[in-house]
Design an enzyme around this catalytic site. Structure first.
Site, PDB file in Angstrom:
ATOM      1  N   GLU A 152       4.493   3.243 -11.105  1.00 10.23           N
ATOM      2  CA  GLU A 152       4.331   2.837  -9.702  1.00 10.23           C
ATOM      3  C   GLU A 152       3.162   1.866  -9.554  1.00 10.23           C
ATOM      4  OE1 GLU A 152       4.376   6.015  -6.766  1.00 10.23           O
ATOM      5  OE2 GLU A 152       5.239   7.368  -8.232  1.00 10.23           O
TER       6      GLU A 152
ATOM      7  N   ARG B 216       7.055   9.317   5.976  1.00 13.82           N
ATOM      8  CA  ARG B 216       7.794   9.273   7.240  1.00 13.82           C
ATOM      9  C   ARG B 216       8.945   8.289   7.115  1.00 13.82           C
ATOM     10  NH1 ARG B 216       5.803  13.640   9.832  1.00 13.82           N
ATOM     11  NH2 ARG B 216       3.580  13.686   9.414  1.00 13.82           N
TER      12      ARG B 216
ATOM     13  N   LEU C 107      10.855   5.446   8.906  1.00 16.27           N
ATOM     14  CA  LEU C 107      10.660   4.520  10.021  1.00 16.27           C
ATOM     15  C   LEU C 107      12.011   4.126  10.605  1.00 16.27           C
ATOM     16  CD1 LEU C 107       7.853   2.269   8.474  1.00 16.27           C
ATOM     17  CD2 LEU C 107       7.598   3.925  10.350  1.00 16.27           C
TER      18      LEU C 107
ATOM     19  N   ASN D   6      -1.713   4.648  -5.159  1.00 19.81           N
ATOM     20  CA  ASN D   6      -0.994   3.368  -5.093  1.00 19.81           C
ATOM     21  C   ASN D   6      -1.749   2.358  -4.260  1.00 19.81           C
ATOM     22  OD1 ASN D   6       1.734   3.217  -6.484  1.00 19.81           O
ATOM     23  ND2 ASN D   6       1.805   5.264  -5.569  1.00 19.81           N
TER      24      ASN D   6
ATOM     25  N   HIS E 170       8.927   4.431  -4.410  1.00 19.31           N
ATOM     26  CA  HIS E 170       9.518   5.776  -4.472  1.00 19.31           C
ATOM     27  C   HIS E 170       9.509   6.241  -5.932  1.00 19.31           C
ATOM     28  CE1 HIS E 170      11.960   9.160  -3.296  1.00 19.31           C
ATOM     29  NE2 HIS E 170      12.771   8.906  -4.304  1.00 19.31           N
TER      30      HIS E 170
ATOM     31  N   ASP F  24      15.154   6.092   1.698  1.00 18.62           N
ATOM     32  CA  ASP F  24      15.010   5.458   0.379  1.00 18.62           C
ATOM     33  C   ASP F  24      16.276   4.695  -0.020  1.00 18.62           C
ATOM     34  OD1 ASP F  24      12.427   6.651   0.087  1.00 18.62           O
ATOM     35  OD2 ASP F  24      13.388   8.517  -0.498  1.00 18.62           O
TER      36      ASP F  24
ATOM     37  N   ASN G 125       8.704  -0.129   0.151  1.00 17.86           N
ATOM     38  CA  ASN G 125       8.301   1.248  -0.151  1.00 17.86           C
ATOM     39  C   ASN G 125       8.325   1.456  -1.657  1.00 17.86           C
ATOM     40  OD1 ASN G 125       7.870   4.133   0.350  1.00 17.86           O
ATOM     41  ND2 ASN G 125      10.018   4.416  -0.219  1.00 17.86           N
TER      42      ASN G 125
ATOM     43  N   GLY H 226      -3.657   8.252  -2.089  1.00 16.11           N
ATOM     44  CA  GLY H 226      -3.889   6.807  -2.085  1.00 16.11           C
ATOM     45  C   GLY H 226      -4.088   6.154  -3.431  1.00 16.11           C
TER      46      GLY H 226
HETATM   47  C1  GAR Z   1       3.690   8.482  -4.932  1.00 15.41           C
HETATM   48  O1  GAR Z   1       4.239   9.102  -6.072  1.00 15.41           O
HETATM   49  C2  GAR Z   1       4.780   7.805  -4.124  1.00 15.41           C
HETATM   50  O2  GAR Z   1       5.771   7.222  -4.911  1.00 15.41           O
HETATM   51  C3  GAR Z   1       5.324   8.975  -3.336  1.00 15.41           C
HETATM   52  O3  GAR Z   1       4.183   9.672  -2.934  1.00 15.41           O
HETATM   53  C4  GAR Z   1       3.179   9.529  -3.946  1.00 15.41           C
HETATM   54  C5  GAR Z   1       1.915   9.067  -3.274  1.00 15.41           C
HETATM   55  O4  GAR Z   1       0.854   9.031  -4.190  1.00 15.41           O
HETATM   56  N1  GAR Z   1       6.096   8.509  -2.228  1.00 15.41           N
HETATM   57  C6  GAR Z   1       7.216   9.092  -1.840  1.00 15.41           C
HETATM   58  O5  GAR Z   1       7.660  10.099  -2.340  1.00 15.41           O
HETATM   59  C7  GAR Z   1       7.906   8.419  -0.664  1.00 15.41           C
HETATM   60  N2  GAR Z   1       9.288   8.767  -0.633  1.00 15.41           N
HETATM   61  P1  GAR Z   1      -0.461   8.210  -3.850  1.00 15.41           P
HETATM   62  O6  GAR Z   1      -0.928   8.676  -2.463  1.00 15.41           O
HETATM   63  O7  GAR Z   1      -1.424   8.655  -4.919  1.00 15.41           O
HETATM   64  O8  GAR Z   1      -0.146   6.759  -3.908  1.00 15.41           O
END
Ligand code: GAR
Length: 227
Positions: A175, A92, A94, A13, A110, A146, A108, A11
């Protein structure tokens, strides 16, 4: 503009979004829910500690029944007057049941420069491929992996000898900037979607232009004479 955040992981982000909200940096966007699809998701604590309604909808409870999982997600959001859904580390895909309830209102983040490296384990794949620039993308979510229209991207260099964790940490800093920025634009209703093309009202393209070139030039490019 109310938004819900879906998470599967720790979490960071989500925390960046909540920090941006508390600092008044995402306009009228208000976080109203955190939904985690796994009991292992540390993001639930991030949401709860900030006083946001935070709940689990465990994907495993629905086995092969993705539609049932998505209907449950919709039930959870129904009383909350949610305008947008932010996937922040939500692992996941969707489908139509959920997305048709939020047309062009799911985004999203990525950790790659899409369309390169969709899916999982993207940091390892970028290093193995030998790319010099990596980065992050915020995009609208469609039913593909994606694959939806791109709102904003940011780059970082890949250094010799980087391992996947080092690159992931470098990308994560991007991000944490581009996701709140995209949410702010959504809240301000400045985003227009035309096919795959996203434009943002009021962004002065020439003055906002930034180079990110890596490796750096070994000569002073700007002072070279070019005919
Ligand atoms: C982040 O790097 C996000 O971009 C990635 O998971 C991580 C979550 O980190 N998401 C994906 O790969 C989705 N395709 P966080 O829980 O610390 O935000």
């Amino acid at each position: 503009m109310n938004f819900a955040v879906f998470c599967s992981g720790r979490g960071t982000n989500l925390a960046a979004l909540l920090d941006a909200h508390e600092a008044g940096r995402i306009g009228g966007a208000v976080p109203v829910a955190v939904v985690c699809d796994s009991h292992h998701a540390g993001a639930i604590n991030v949401g709860r500690e900030r006083g946001i309604y935070s709940t689990f909808v465990p994907r495993t409870a629905y086995h092969a029944n993705r539609d049932g999982f998505e209907r449950r997600l919709l039930e959870v959001l129904a009383p909350l007057d949610v305008d947008f859904v932010i996937l922040a580390g939500f692992m996941r895909i969707l489908g139509n049941v959920f997305l048709s309830a939020f047309p062009n209102r799911v985004i999203n983040v990525h950790p790659a420069l899409l369309p390169a490296f969709p899916g999982h384990d993207v940091w390892r794949k970028a290093i193995d491929y030998g790319v010099k620039l990596a980065g992050a993308t915020v995009h609208f979510v469609d039913e593909g992996v994606d694959s939806g229209p791109i709102i904003i991207q940011g780059t970082v260099p890949v250094f010799d000898g980087d391992d996947a964790d080092e690159l992931a940490d470098r990308i994560l800093t991007v991000e944490h900037k581009i996701l709140p920025q995209a949410v702010k634009w959504l809240a301000e209703e400045r985003i227009t979607l035309s096919g795959r093309h996203v434009s943002v009202k009021g962004v002065d393209q020439p003055t906002r232009y930034n180079n990110c070139i890596w490796p750096p030039f070994d000569f002073d490019y700007l002072n070279e004479h070019h005919d």
